[in-house]
Design a protein around this motif. Structure first.
Motif, short mmCIF file in Angstrom:
data_model
loop_
_atom_site.label_atom_id
_atom_site.label_comp_id
_atom_site.label_asym_id
_atom_site.label_seq_id
_atom_site.Cartn_x
_atom_site.Cartn_y
_atom_site.Cartn_z
N ALA A 154 8.72 -17.59 15.70
CA ALA A 154 9.36 -16.89 14.67
C ALA A 154 9.07 -16.90 13.27
O ALA A 154 9.06 -15.90 12.53
N LEU A 155 8.32 -17.85 12.66
CA LEU A 155 7.86 -17.99 11.55
C LEU A 155 6.57 -16.98 11.24
O LEU A 155 6.37 -16.11 10.34
N ILE A 156 5.87 -17.07 12.25
CA ILE A 156 4.56 -15.97 12.23
C ILE A 156 4.92 -14.69 12.33
O ILE A 156 4.59 -13.73 11.40
N HIS A 157 6.11 -14.35 13.04
CA HIS A 157 6.63 -12.92 13.20
C HIS A 157 7.18 -12.51 11.83
O HIS A 157 6.96 -11.46 11.28
N GLN A 158 7.90 -13.49 11.01
CA GLN A 158 8.59 -13.34 9.76
C GLN A 158 7.50 -13.18 8.71
O GLN A 158 7.47 -12.15 7.90
N LEU A 159 6.76 -14.13 8.67
CA LEU A 159 5.69 -14.11 7.51
C LEU A 159 4.24 -13.45 7.77
O LEU A 159 3.66 -12.95 6.65
N ALA A 160 4.09 -13.10 8.75
CA ALA A 160 2.75 -12.16 9.19
C ALA A 160 1.53 -12.97 8.28
O ALA A 160 0.78 -12.36 7.39
N PRO A 161 1.45 -14.27 8.47
CA PRO A 161 0.34 -14.73 7.81
C PRO A 161 -1.14 -14.39 8.42
O PRO A 161 -1.34 -13.84 9.09
N SER A 162 -2.16 -14.97 7.75
CA SER A 162 -3.40 -14.74 7.95
C SER A 162 -3.81 -15.56 9.21
O SER A 162 -2.89 -16.38 9.78
N TRP A 163 -4.64 -14.99 9.92
CA TRP A 163 -5.16 -15.74 11.25
C TRP A 163 -5.24 -17.26 11.24
O TRP A 163 -4.66 -17.80 11.79
N ASP A 164 -6.07 -17.69 9.96
CA ASP A 164 -6.20 -19.03 10.00
C ASP A 164 -4.97 -19.82 9.74
O ASP A 164 -4.71 -20.77 10.10
N ASP A 165 -4.09 -19.46 8.77
CA ASP A 165 -2.53 -19.90 8.64
C ASP A 165 -1.85 -19.98 9.72
O ASP A 165 -1.03 -20.89 10.17
N ALA A 166 -1.85 -18.94 10.57
CA ALA A 166 -1.14 -18.55 12.06
C ALA A 166 -1.65 -19.76 12.77
O ALA A 166 -0.99 -20.50 13.45
N ASP B 60 -16.53 -4.83 19.07
CA ASP B 60 -18.00 -4.35 19.45
C ASP B 60 -18.11 -3.04 20.23
O ASP B 60 -18.95 -2.27 20.09
N VAL B 61 -16.99 -2.56 20.93
CA VAL B 61 -16.90 -1.46 21.92
C VAL B 61 -16.01 -0.35 20.97
O VAL B 61 -15.45 0.56 21.49
N GLY B 62 -16.00 -0.70 19.62
CA GLY B 62 -15.24 0.45 18.80
C GLY B 62 -13.52 0.40 18.76
O GLY B 62 -13.11 1.45 18.38
N GLN B 63 -13.22 -0.68 19.07
CA GLN B 63 -11.61 -0.65 19.15
C GLN B 63 -11.27 -2.08 18.28
O GLN B 63 -10.39 -3.04 19.08
N PRO B 64 -11.34 -2.13 17.11
CA PRO B 64 -10.99 -3.18 16.40
C PRO B 64 -9.73 -3.54 16.26
O PRO B 64 -9.00 -2.73 16.52
N VAL B 65 -9.23 -4.78 16.46
CA VAL B 65 -7.99 -5.37 16.47
C VAL B 65 -7.82 -5.66 14.91
O VAL B 65 -8.34 -6.53 14.23
N ASP B 66 -6.87 -5.11 14.47
CA ASP B 66 -6.13 -5.41 13.07
C ASP B 66 -5.83 -6.80 12.88
O ASP B 66 -5.22 -7.48 13.88
N GLU B 67 -5.65 -7.28 11.65
CA GLU B 67 -5.28 -8.69 11.26
C GLU B 67 -4.00 -8.81 11.74
O GLU B 67 -3.51 -9.98 12.48
N LEU B 68 -3.09 -8.17 11.57
CA LEU B 68 -1.60 -8.48 12.10
C LEU B 68 -1.29 -8.57 13.51
O LEU B 68 -0.72 -9.29 14.02
N ARG B 69 -2.19 -7.51 14.41
CA ARG B 69 -2.00 -7.77 15.82
C ARG B 69 -2.93 -8.78 16.31
O ARG B 69 -2.44 -9.66 17.18
N LEU B 70 -3.88 -9.40 15.76
CA LEU B 70 -4.55 -10.65 15.91
C LEU B 70 -3.40 -11.65 15.61
O LEU B 70 -3.44 -12.39 16.45
N VAL B 71 -2.84 -11.81 14.55
CA VAL B 71 -1.98 -12.82 14.23
C VAL B 71 -0.68 -13.03 15.23
O VAL B 71 -0.31 -13.94 15.61
#
Length: 182
Positions: A139-151, A112-123
């Motif tokens: 460790a799995l999340i770092h390795q696989l970089a899944p979607s937000w819902d999967d994480a 909303d303030v013009g600083q969107p968080v990309d999917e990878l950073r959100l995950v």
């Protein structure tokens, strides 16, 4: 803005010029504008209502005032939100679903303030604020970089495993404490 689009009244808050008092349809426009203005006022907290409430104004004029109020401190707000996002931990807003929801809310506010968080950073960010018990899922999340819902699903599963391990450990401790020495 979603309501304005849905009710086809965007022309009351965008830069569309309002009709003149003598033009055909002015009375209808004025009535719709008053209704939309009432809706805007009804959604504001007292703090903001006191700042923008005026007689003889239009929805557009109030909309612009609100934009100015909320967007004038955009850089400072973005900095504050980035700091919150980076420093949030599970311990500060337990349980896990609340922690994940709070991260998602802050990410939305950053957009909303013009600083969107990309999917990878959100995950990846939730992993940074987790205690060591979540190391396997982290460790799995770092390795696989899944979607937000999967994480989120992975973290919920890890939480259940931790609770089960703790329950088993507590049961064994109780059994050991109550067992008679031979």
């Amino acid at each position: 803005m979603l309501h304005a689009i849905a009710y086809k009244v965007v022309d009351h808050i965008d830069e569309t010029e309002k009709p003149t008092e003598n033009s055909e349809g002015f009375d209808e426009w004025k009535e719709i504008d008053a209704l939309f203005l009432q809706w805007i006022y009804s959604t504001l907290s007292k703090q903001y209502l006191d700042r923008v409430l005026e007689l003889k104004t239009t929805a557009r004029e109030i909309w612009v005032k609100l934009e100015n109020i909320f967007l004038n401190n955009k850089s400072a707000r973005a900095g504050n939100l980035n700091q919150q996002f980076s420093n949030l931990t599970l311990w500060s807003c337990s349980p896990l679903p609340d922690y994940l929801q709070k991260l998602k809310e802050i990410a939305s506010q950053l957009t909303d303030v013009g600083q969107p968080v990309d999917e990878l950073r959100l995950v990846i960010q939730p992993v940074q604020g987790l205690p060591p018990e979540y190391a396997v899922a982290g460790a799995l999340i770092h390795q696989l970089a899944p979607s937000w819902d999967d994480a989120c699903t992975m973290l919920h599963h890890e939480e259940m495993c931790i609770k089960n391990q703790n329950a088993v450990g507590n049961s064994l401790a109780v059994l050991a404490a109550t067992a008679e020495p031979s």
